[in-house]
Structure formats: structure tokens, C-alpha cells
Design a protein around this motif. Structure first.
Motif, PDB file in Angstrom:
ATOM      1  N   ALA A 103       0.843  -1.270  -0.018  1.00 21.66           N
ATOM      2  CA  ALA A 103      -0.097  -0.019   0.104  1.00 21.66           C
ATOM      3  C   ALA A 103       0.831   1.164   0.070  1.00 21.66           C
ATOM      4  N   THR A 104       0.497   2.331  -0.636  1.00 21.22           N
ATOM      5  CA  THR A 104       1.157   3.452  -0.868  1.00 21.22           C
ATOM      6  C   THR A 104       0.218   4.573  -0.323  1.00 21.22           C
ATOM      7  N   ILE A 105       0.520   5.419   0.733  1.00 18.94           N
ATOM      8  CA  ILE A 105      -0.337   6.419   1.347  1.00 18.94           C
ATOM      9  C   ILE A 105       0.447   7.641   0.990  1.00 18.94           C
ATOM     10  N   VAL A 106      -0.348   8.450   0.310  1.00 17.87           N
ATOM     11  CA  VAL A 106       0.165  10.018  -0.213  1.00 17.87           C
ATOM     12  C   VAL A 106      -0.805  11.068   0.307  1.00 17.87           C
ATOM     13  N   LYS A 107      -0.193  12.116   0.380  1.00 19.35           N
ATOM     14  CA  LYS A 107      -1.069  13.352   0.768  1.00 19.35           C
ATOM     15  C   LYS A 107      -1.252  14.099  -0.481  1.00 19.35           C
ATOM     16  N   THR A 108      -2.608  14.379  -0.853  1.00 18.84           N
ATOM     17  CA  THR A 108      -2.885  15.257  -2.020  1.00 18.84           C
ATOM     18  C   THR A 108      -2.965  16.608  -1.934  1.00 18.84           C
ATOM     19  N   PRO A 109      -2.923  17.095  -2.793  1.00 18.03           N
ATOM     20  CA  PRO A 109      -2.760  18.846  -3.101  1.00 18.03           C
ATOM     21  C   PRO A 109      -3.921  19.533  -1.973  1.00 18.03           C
ATOM     22  N   ALA A 110      -4.972  18.884  -2.008  1.00 17.09           N
ATOM     23  CA  ALA A 110      -6.345  19.181  -1.390  1.00 17.09           C
ATOM     24  C   ALA A 110      -6.161  18.986   0.132  1.00 17.09           C
ATOM     25  N   GLY A 111      -5.029  18.230   0.536  1.00 16.19           N
ATOM     26  CA  GLY A 111      -4.982  18.038   1.983  1.00 16.19           C
ATOM     27  C   GLY A 111      -5.411  16.776   2.591  1.00 16.19           C
ATOM     28  N   THR A 112      -6.140  15.977   1.667  1.00 18.19           N
ATOM     29  CA  THR A 112      -6.427  14.608   2.191  1.00 18.19           C
ATOM     30  C   THR A 112      -5.656  13.638   2.000  1.00 18.19           C
ATOM     31  N   TRP A 113      -5.754  12.543   2.352  1.00 12.96           N
ATOM     32  CA  TRP A 113      -4.702  11.365   2.076  1.00 12.96           C
ATOM     33  C   TRP A 113      -5.254  10.292   1.216  1.00 12.96           C
ATOM     34  N   LYS A 114      -4.635   9.719   0.175  1.00 15.68           N
ATOM     35  CA  LYS A 114      -4.786   8.779  -0.761  1.00 15.68           C
ATOM     36  C   LYS A 114      -4.236   7.491  -0.650  1.00 15.68           C
ATOM     37  N   ALA A 115      -4.766   6.269  -0.316  1.00 15.46           N
ATOM     38  CA  ALA A 115      -4.342   5.009  -0.277  1.00 15.46           C
ATOM     39  C   ALA A 115      -4.380   4.408  -1.606  1.00 15.46           C
ATOM     40  N   VAL A 116      -3.378   3.893  -1.881  1.00 16.64           N
ATOM     41  CA  VAL A 116      -3.266   3.009  -3.186  1.00 16.64           C
ATOM     42  C   VAL A 116      -2.725   1.559  -2.891  1.00 16.64           C
ATOM     43  N   VAL A 117      -3.515   0.647  -3.002  1.00 16.37           N
ATOM     44  CA  VAL A 117      -3.369  -0.703  -2.733  1.00 16.37           C
ATOM     45  C   VAL A 117      -2.847  -1.658  -4.127  1.00 16.37           C
ATOM     46  N   ARG A 118      -1.582  -2.114  -4.344  1.00 15.68           N
ATOM     47  CA  ARG A 118      -1.412  -2.893  -5.515  1.00 15.68           C
ATOM     48  C   ARG A 118      -0.767  -4.510  -5.031  1.00 15.68           C
ATOM     49  N   LYS A 119      -1.480  -5.412  -5.625  1.00 16.61           N
ATOM     50  CA  LYS A 119      -1.185  -6.911  -5.153  1.00 16.61           C
ATOM     51  C   LYS A 119      -1.352  -7.602  -6.289  1.00 16.61           C
ATOM     52  N   TRP A 171      -4.781  -8.986  -8.371  1.00 19.45           N
ATOM     53  CA  TRP A 171      -5.752  -8.064  -7.960  1.00 19.45           C
ATOM     54  C   TRP A 171      -5.830  -6.653  -8.485  1.00 19.45           C
ATOM     55  N   PRO A 172      -6.924  -6.012  -9.149  1.00 26.91           N
ATOM     56  CA  PRO A 172      -6.756  -4.779  -9.897  1.00 26.91           C
ATOM     57  C   PRO A 172      -6.372  -3.767  -8.718  1.00 26.91           C
ATOM     58  N   THR A 173      -5.628  -2.815  -9.233  1.00 27.53           N
ATOM     59  CA  THR A 173      -5.205  -1.719  -8.297  1.00 27.53           C
ATOM     60  C   THR A 173      -6.403  -0.936  -7.692  1.00 27.53           C
ATOM     61  N   ASN A 174      -6.250  -0.631  -6.572  1.00 28.54           N
ATOM     62  CA  ASN A 174      -7.330   0.038  -5.796  1.00 28.54           C
ATOM     63  C   ASN A 174      -7.132   1.209  -5.056  1.00 28.54           C
ATOM     64  N   ALA A 175      -7.804   2.396  -5.125  1.00 30.53           N
ATOM     65  CA  ALA A 175      -7.376   3.478  -4.353  1.00 30.53           C
ATOM     66  C   ALA A 175      -8.582   4.318  -3.786  1.00 30.53           C
ATOM     67  N   GLU A 206      -4.602   4.417   6.252  1.00 34.99           N
ATOM     68  CA  GLU A 206      -3.960   3.321   6.473  1.00 34.99           C
ATOM     69  C   GLU A 206      -4.704   2.096   6.944  1.00 34.99           C
ATOM     70  N   ASP A 207      -5.697   2.447   7.726  1.00 35.97           N
ATOM     71  CA  ASP A 207      -6.610   1.297   8.335  1.00 35.97           C
ATOM     72  C   ASP A 207      -7.494   0.772   6.995  1.00 35.97           C
ATOM     73  N   TRP A 208      -7.821   1.502   6.070  1.00 33.33           N
ATOM     74  CA  TRP A 208      -8.588   0.957   4.930  1.00 33.33           C
ATOM     75  C   TRP A 208      -7.656   0.117   4.153  1.00 33.33           C
ATOM     76  N   ALA A 209      -6.255   0.677   4.019  1.00 30.06           N
ATOM     77  CA  ALA A 209      -5.305   0.053   3.113  1.00 30.06           C
ATOM     78  C   ALA A 209      -5.008  -1.583   3.809  1.00 30.06           C
ATOM     79  N   ARG A 210      -4.670  -1.441   4.956  1.00 23.07           N
ATOM     80  CA  ARG A 210      -4.358  -2.632   5.760  1.00 23.07           C
ATOM     81  C   ARG A 210      -5.721  -3.672   5.585  1.00 23.07           C
ATOM     82  N   ARG A 211      -6.814  -3.007   5.947  1.00 17.78           N
ATOM     83  CA  ARG A 211      -7.945  -4.014   5.818  1.00 17.78           C
ATOM     84  C   ARG A 211      -8.099  -4.527   4.525  1.00 17.78           C
ATOM     85  N   THR A 212      -7.901  -3.871   3.175  1.00 19.64           N
ATOM     86  CA  THR A 212      -7.997  -4.381   1.900  1.00 19.64           C
ATOM     87  C   THR A 212      -7.013  -5.356   1.601  1.00 19.64           C
TER      88      THR A 212
END
Length: 364
Positions: free
Chosen positions: A2-18, A21-25, A35-41
Motif C-alpha cells: 500500500a502507498t499512502i500519499v497526501k493530495t494537494p487538497a490536504g486529504t490522504w490517498k491510499a493505493v493498494v497494489r497486489k 488483484w486490480p489496483t484499488n485507491a 492506513e486502516d483501509w489499506a491494511r484491511r483491504t
């Protein structure tokens, strides 16, 4: 990973690649939620139980019902299509803004209770059966969404709530005076088809749609039967005719104003497309029954009356169901309401037979 990045809008984007499975964000307000969502996914992917829920989270109930009405409803009967459109309006009015994923059993149960506490346009409380049918539509929507649309829904929340009971059914019967006044009124109407339709309903127990949709070739006066191919429960049946019903059909078939190119037994005026459709008498019926002081009388009550008379006439349940088209004896019972005063005479006859039998046994 999982990759966790901060967006220009101030939110946090989680991207899971495995692999596999298709990439999910997904975007969250806080880093911890991401982080919780990425871990659960990732955990669900490892266990092979991950379901892509974004479809059900993005699609509102309003959009889902619009899709249902355009893809599923058209395959159903015209009367069902119209009824489902009406039910969908109520569901959209109360729940339309919810996403499919947000519609929990708790939310739907609250809708049920709210609807049961409201009034219809006629000022009457919304019936249990109306709400039950609305929930049935919602339930089937979830079934289709799960099985065919791939929205990522894991269960049908409607299955987890109590449904309103269907009620005891109507027991409206015609009194002798009401029948006399009703028949006099419809027979004096400017269009004789109204009188013929009412008489046939009372004699055969056929539904309104079954009568008005009849074609001339379906009526066999010689054998005194009507052959129905398109019925409410999709089962073809042959309805026997009494002598009075036979003569009524004869009059209808010999209607001198029937157009040569029309084979409807009961026909209406041509529409904008120049096509003739079944005679529509709903508005006329509504005005007539109010004028007669019978505002609570529904045309379908004539079917109740006819079926009850068949039972009172001595026909067995199997014989009555063959005529009326009821598939189950339980449903037939809801449509059969015997007059207690008519049963008194039968009880007297039974008592006389019992007394006579006892006397004969005593003499022997």
C-alpha cells in the motif's frame, strides 16, 4: 503493498497494489483512516475475500432504481410495470440519496415504520400490504445488484428486517339491493360495454384485465368457455361460462359498432397512433360507484363476490381454483367470504339429516 500519499487538497490517498488483484485507491480525510483501509483491504486480498465496493458506494438508490426500471421492469406485465414505477417513487422520495452500500437494515426498518405511519392521497393510513410490496421491490433490486450488476454488495439488508403482515384481505360483499342498483346503473350507461363487463365479472370471477384484454377468438360460445392465455400468475386457464355469461358474451360479440379490423371483445376509441386498445372504464366506474353511494366498492370486489358464490354453490376448492386461477388454497381462502346467514340454512339441513339418522338407528 500500500502507498499512502497526501493530495494537494490536504486529504490522504491510499493505493493498494497486489498481484492478481486490480489496483484499488481511495481518498480519506485523515492519514490514519487511509492506513486502516489499506491494511484491511490487503488482509482481505490475502484471504481471498476482498470485494470491490466502490460501485455500491458511488451508486445511489435513486440511480439504482432508474437502472432497474429501465432494464428489469420492461420484461414484466404492463400492470406490474406501472405498479413498480409508483413504488419506486416512494423509495426514491425517502431513501433516494443513500448509496446502495449505506442502506443498512436499520435504515430500511426506519423507512418501513415511517411509511406505516403516513397517510395515502385518499387520507387513509398506508396499508401494510403497500409497504410490504415496496420492500419486496427494494429486496429484488438488491438481489439483481448482487447477482448481475457486480456492485460489490455482499448481502441483501431487506432480508434482515421484519415485513408488515399482508393483512386479512378484503371481505366486501354485495348486498342484494346493491347488486340490483349497480346492475341497473351500468346497464343504463351510454356505453353497453360497461354493463357487459360488470355482469361477466360477477358471473365468472375473471379479473378486470382478463376481461378487457379478451380477443374474439378466445370466446367459444358453442362450448361455453373462455380461454385465457395471459393471466396474472402466467398460467393459462379455461373459464366455464354460465348461461347468463354466455348470453352476455354473445351480445358483446354481436356489438354492431365493432370496427371490422378490431378483434377486441371490449374496445376503446383509437389513440393518437390510430390503434384501438381495451375499453378503459376506470374513471367511469369511480364516478358511478360514488353516485350510487358505494365509494368503498372496488371492481376487484366483484371477483371476490363471484368466487364466494361458487363456493356457496357447492363447488369444491379444486373446482373453484380451476375457474378463478388461484394457485394456492391459502390465497383462495382470502378471496372467499361466506355469508353467515347462508350457512345457517346448511346447518339446519345437516341437523335434520343427523336427527333422521339417529331416529332410524333407534328404530332398528
Amino acid at each position: 503493498m500500500a502507498t499512502i500519499v497526501k493530495t494537494p487538497a490536504g486529504t490522504w490517498k491510499a493505493v493498494v497494489r497486489k498481484t492478481g488483484w486490480p489496483t484499488n485507491a481511495k481518498t480519506f480525510r485523515t492519514k490514519r483512516d487511509a492506513e486502516d483501509w489499506a491494511r484491511r483491504t490487503e488482509d482481505e486480498m490475502v484471504r481471498g475475500v476482498y470485494i470491490q465496493r466502490s460501485g455500491s458506494e458511488r451508486m445511489t438508490l435513486e440511480k439504482a432504481l432508474e437502472r432497474y426500471l429501465s432494464e428489469v421492469t420492461p420484461s414484466k406485465k404492463p400492470t406490474t410495470r406501472k405498479a413498480e414505477a409508483t413504488k419506486a417513487k416512494q423509495l426514491i422520495q425517502h431513501l433516494g440519496k443513500y448509496s446502495m452500500a449505506a442502506l443498512s437494515a436499520e435504515v430500511i426498518a426506519k423507512y418501513r415504520d415511517t411509511r406505516l405511519g403516513t397517510q395515502s392521497k385518499r387520507g387513509l393510513p398506508t396499508s401494510n400490504n403497500t409497504v410490504r410490496l415496496e420492500l419486496a421491490l427494494l429486496s429484488h433490486l438488491f438481489t439483481v445488484a448482487i447477482q448481475e450488476w457486480g456492485l460489490g454488495l455482499t448481502f441483501n439488508p431487506v432480508l434482515n428486517i421484519r415485513k408488515p403482515s399482508p393483512g386479512d384481505g378484503r371481505d366486501r360483499r354485495l348486498s342484494a339491493d346493491e347488486e340490483k342498483r349497480l346492475l341497473a346503473a351500468v346497464n343504463n350507461h351510454s356505453n353497453p360495454m360497461l354493463g357487459w363487463i360488470v355482469r361477466i365479472a360477477l358471473e365468472t370471477g375473471m379479473r378486470s384485465s382478463e376481461i378487457t384484454g379478451l380477443r374474439c377468438h378466445q370466446v367459444d360460445l358453442k362450448k361455453r368457455v373462455v380461454r385465457l392465455a395471459d393471466t396474472k400468475n402466467d398460467s393459462a386457464r379455461t373459464v366455464p361460462l354460465t348461461k347468463l355469461a354466455t348470453e352476455t358474451f354473445r351480445a358483446a360479440l354481436e356489438n354492431p359498432v365493432r370496427p371490422k379490423d378490431c378483434n377486441l371483445v371490449f374496445f376503446g376509441e383509437p389513440g393518437k397512433d390510430d390503434k384501438r386498445r381495451p375499453y378503459a372504464f376506470t374513471k367511469t366506474w369511480g364516478l358511478l360507484k360514488k353516485k350510487l353511494g358505494m365509494p368503498d366498492l372496488r371492481f376487484h370486489d366483484l371477483r371476490h363476490e363471484a368466487v364466494s358464490r361458487l363456493v356457496e354453490g357447492g363447488l369444491s376448492d379444486q373446482e373453484v381454483s380451476a375457474i378463478s386461477g388461484h394457485k394456492s388454497m391459502q390465497m383462495l381462502k382470502r378471496y372467499t367470504h361466506l355469508r353467515a346467514e347462508d350457512l345457517v340454512g346448511k346447518l339446519d339441513k345437516l341437523e335434520r339429516k343427523t336427527t333422521k339418522r339417529s331416529k332410524q338407528q333407534a328404530d332398528n
